[in-house]
Design an enzyme around this catalytic site. Structure first.
Site, PDB file in Angstrom:
ATOM      1  N   HIS A  82       0.747  -1.164  -0.080  1.00 26.45           N
ATOM      2  CA  HIS A  82      -0.018   0.201   0.031  1.00 26.45           C
ATOM      3  C   HIS A  82       0.874   1.197   0.112  1.00 26.45           C
ATOM      4  O   HIS A  82       1.799   1.302   0.731  1.00 26.45           O
ATOM      5  CB  HIS A  82      -0.968  -0.051   1.267  1.00 26.45           C
ATOM      6  N   ASP A 161     -15.171   2.269   7.348  1.00 25.74           N
ATOM      7  CA  ASP A 161     -14.404   3.211   7.002  1.00 25.74           C
ATOM      8  C   ASP A 161     -14.839   3.992   5.706  1.00 25.74           C
ATOM      9  O   ASP A 161     -14.703   5.263   5.593  1.00 25.74           O
ATOM     10  CB  ASP A 161     -13.101   2.554   6.467  1.00 25.74           C
ATOM     11  N   ARG A 168     -14.639  12.574   6.784  1.00 25.18           N
ATOM     12  CA  ARG A 168     -13.431  13.005   7.271  1.00 25.18           C
ATOM     13  C   ARG A 168     -13.102  14.227   5.969  1.00 25.18           C
ATOM     14  O   ARG A 168     -12.497  15.288   6.371  1.00 25.18           O
ATOM     15  CB  ARG A 168     -12.356  12.109   7.525  1.00 25.18           C
ATOM     16  N   SER A 183      -7.651   3.739   8.994  1.00 24.22           N
ATOM     17  CA  SER A 183      -8.460   3.567   7.942  1.00 24.22           C
ATOM     18  C   SER A 183      -7.845   2.848   6.784  1.00 24.22           C
ATOM     19  O   SER A 183      -8.458   1.831   6.264  1.00 24.22           O
ATOM     20  CB  SER A 183      -8.620   4.970   6.996  1.00 24.22           C
ATOM     21  N   LYS A 187      -8.803  -1.773   5.933  1.00 22.84           N
ATOM     22  CA  LYS A 187      -9.061  -2.394   4.538  1.00 22.84           C
ATOM     23  C   LYS A 187      -8.172  -3.261   4.186  1.00 22.84           C
ATOM     24  O   LYS A 187      -8.388  -4.305   3.662  1.00 22.84           O
ATOM     25  CB  LYS A 187      -9.096  -1.234   3.605  1.00 22.84           C
TER      26      LYS A 187
HETATM   27  N1  URA Z   1      -6.017   6.710   2.319  1.00 25.80           N
HETATM   28  C1  URA Z   1      -7.037   6.099   3.089  1.00 25.80           C
HETATM   29  O1  URA Z   1      -7.640   4.725   2.680  1.00 25.80           O
HETATM   30  N2  URA Z   1      -7.539   6.547   4.202  1.00 25.80           N
HETATM   31  C2  URA Z   1      -7.202   7.693   4.885  1.00 25.80           C
HETATM   32  O2  URA Z   1      -7.512   8.092   5.731  1.00 25.80           O
HETATM   33  C3  URA Z   1      -6.029   8.394   4.150  1.00 25.80           C
HETATM   34  C4  URA Z   1      -5.752   7.990   3.162  1.00 25.80           C
END
Ligand code: URA
Length: 422
Positions: A82, A161, A168, A183, A187
């Site tokens: 990621h 999320d 947010r 967050s 995932k």
């Molecule tokens: N990417 C995400 O998936 N969540 C965040 O809070 C910031 C970047």
């Protein structure tokens, strides 16, 4: 349990109990806690932080809000990557097939771009026919058959999320490290990968502008992965200047294919190989040789099969923007700065990115770099080529680049990989 007492606990600098966290995430996902209440709580978290146990429980509650995928039946170990997002960050495109060619399975759930950073799905969608939306069964099929899949996360994965991130985004609470870390990791953990390598970007084009914040985010995410049984490591990497020589969807696909063909810009190759080695190591395949898989064409074979398996034509002509505008070097000398954020904003204004998540993107739009920091440039010679279908955007994109470029006498080369956190 009620929302106001949870908000007051965090507003007054207290620690949320596991019961408070489980309740508030579940109630928010069900609609029993209102957006304005969750906004207040997110702001209290941004201002007062959360400790490791709170972040870990918050992440677990977000994972529990949806399904958790399971790839344990696959014959290969799973590894994912990621990136926290940057300009010209096309690394997933060569990396996923490369790591698959070396023996791991790569279930890469990716996102779309928002603001100045590009999104992997937008890039791949510039390939005619390619589909981002796969069912879980289709995803597993591609993973079994090819070894790598890059697709959109289904709605069932961490729905808490999805709702909270959208909130947010419009309440000035994206930048809280506990909320970013939970967050991303909710995932990734729900996705079911056995190991994970995080590419945490540092610099003007990144979320985290300085190394201290990036290191804290990296440590928090590595801790979360470890707490949830996912072998997780992080690299801190430079995002002060764009990666490679392109920022924009089809432009970046073309550059990624060059890397898979054994060429491409040195920084993209270096970072792709560094991340591949970390992924293979984390997956328990430390002897695999990603440099050889790039050189012998096996990564390219895997790319072609991965694109075809998702409906794309790896041999199709990629879209090209209708109009071009050349930006020239302001002076002769050594290029000492080419700012990532400015180039990202320019690419976005040209149509490569979107302002709202519903907006379309232009496949051919973006910025092509003719020089990188450290290269010698000549006054009046082409420095950047801007690409778009909407030429009225040129002035606006050029304005974004006003302070992006510096030419001097000497440039001290900076490494791409700045640090590693395990
Ligand atoms: N990417 C995400 O998936 N969540 C965040 O809070 C910031 C970047």
């Amino acid at each position: 349990m009620d929302a106001i007492s949870v908000i007051r606990t965090k507003r007054d600098g207290g620690t949320l109990s596991p019961e408070q966290i489980d309740w508030v995430i579940d109630a928010y996902t069900r609609g029993a806690v209102a957006d304005e209440q969750m906004s207040a709580l997110a702001m209290a978290i941004l201002l007062n932080g959360m400790d490791r146990a709170e972040i870990s429980r918050w992440t677990a509650a977000m994972i529990a809000s949806g399904e958790r995928m399971d790839f344990s039946a696959l014959p290969r170990p799973t590894a994912d990557k990621h990136s926290t997002g940057g300009v010209g960050d096309k690394i997933t495109l060569p990396l996923a097939p490369l790591v698959a060619a070396c023996g791991a399975a790569v279930p890469q759930l990716s996102g779309r771009g928002l603001g100045h950073t590009g999104g992997t799905l937008d890039k791949l969608e510039s390939i005619p026919g390619w589909r981002a939306q796969l069912s879980n069964a289709e995803m597993l099929d591609v993973l079994r058959g090819v070894g790598a899949v890059v697709c959109a996360a289904g709605d069932g994965l961490a729905p808490a999320d999805k709702k909270l991130y959208a909130l947010r985004d419009v309440t000035g609470t994206v930048e809280a490290i506990p909320l970013i870390a939970s967050s991303i990791m909710s995932k990734k953990i729900a996705e079911g990968t056995g190991s994970l390598v995080l590419d945490v970007k540092v610099g003007s084009g990144a979320f985290m502008k300085n190394a201290e914040d990036a290191a804290e985010l990296a440590r928090t995410m590595v801790g979360l992965g470890t707490d949830h049984g996912v072998r997780t490591v992080a690299l801190l990497t430079d995002m002060s200047t764009p990666l490679g020589r392109t920022a924009g969807n089809a432009l970046e696909v073309r550059e990624s294919v060059e890397v898979l063909a054994g060429g491409g810009p040195a920084d993209v190759v270096e970072l792709t190989l560094a991340l591949a080695r970390e992924m293979l190591h984390a997956a328990g395949l430390p002897d695999a040789d990603p440099a050889r898989a790039l050189a012998d064409g096996s990564a390219m074979d895997c790319w072609r099969r991965m694109i075809s398996a998702q409906g794309g034509d790896p041999d199709a002509e990629l879209p090209v923007a209708r109009e071009r505008h050349v930006v020239t070097a302001p002076a002769s000398g050594v290029l000492t700065r080419l700012d990532a954020y400015a180039v990202g904003v320019a690419a976005w204004r040209l149509g490569a990115g979107r302002a709202r998540k519903e907006d379309p993107v232009q496949a051919g739009a973006g910025v092509e770099l003719h020089a990188k920091p450290g290269d010698t440039v000549r006054a009046g010679a082409p420095l950047l080529t801007l690409h778009t279908d909407t030429p009225e955007a040129f002035d606006y994109a050029v304005a974004a680049l006003a302070d992006a470029v510096e030419v001097g006498a000497h440039h001290a080369p900076a490494p791409i990989v700045l640090d590693g956190i395990a």
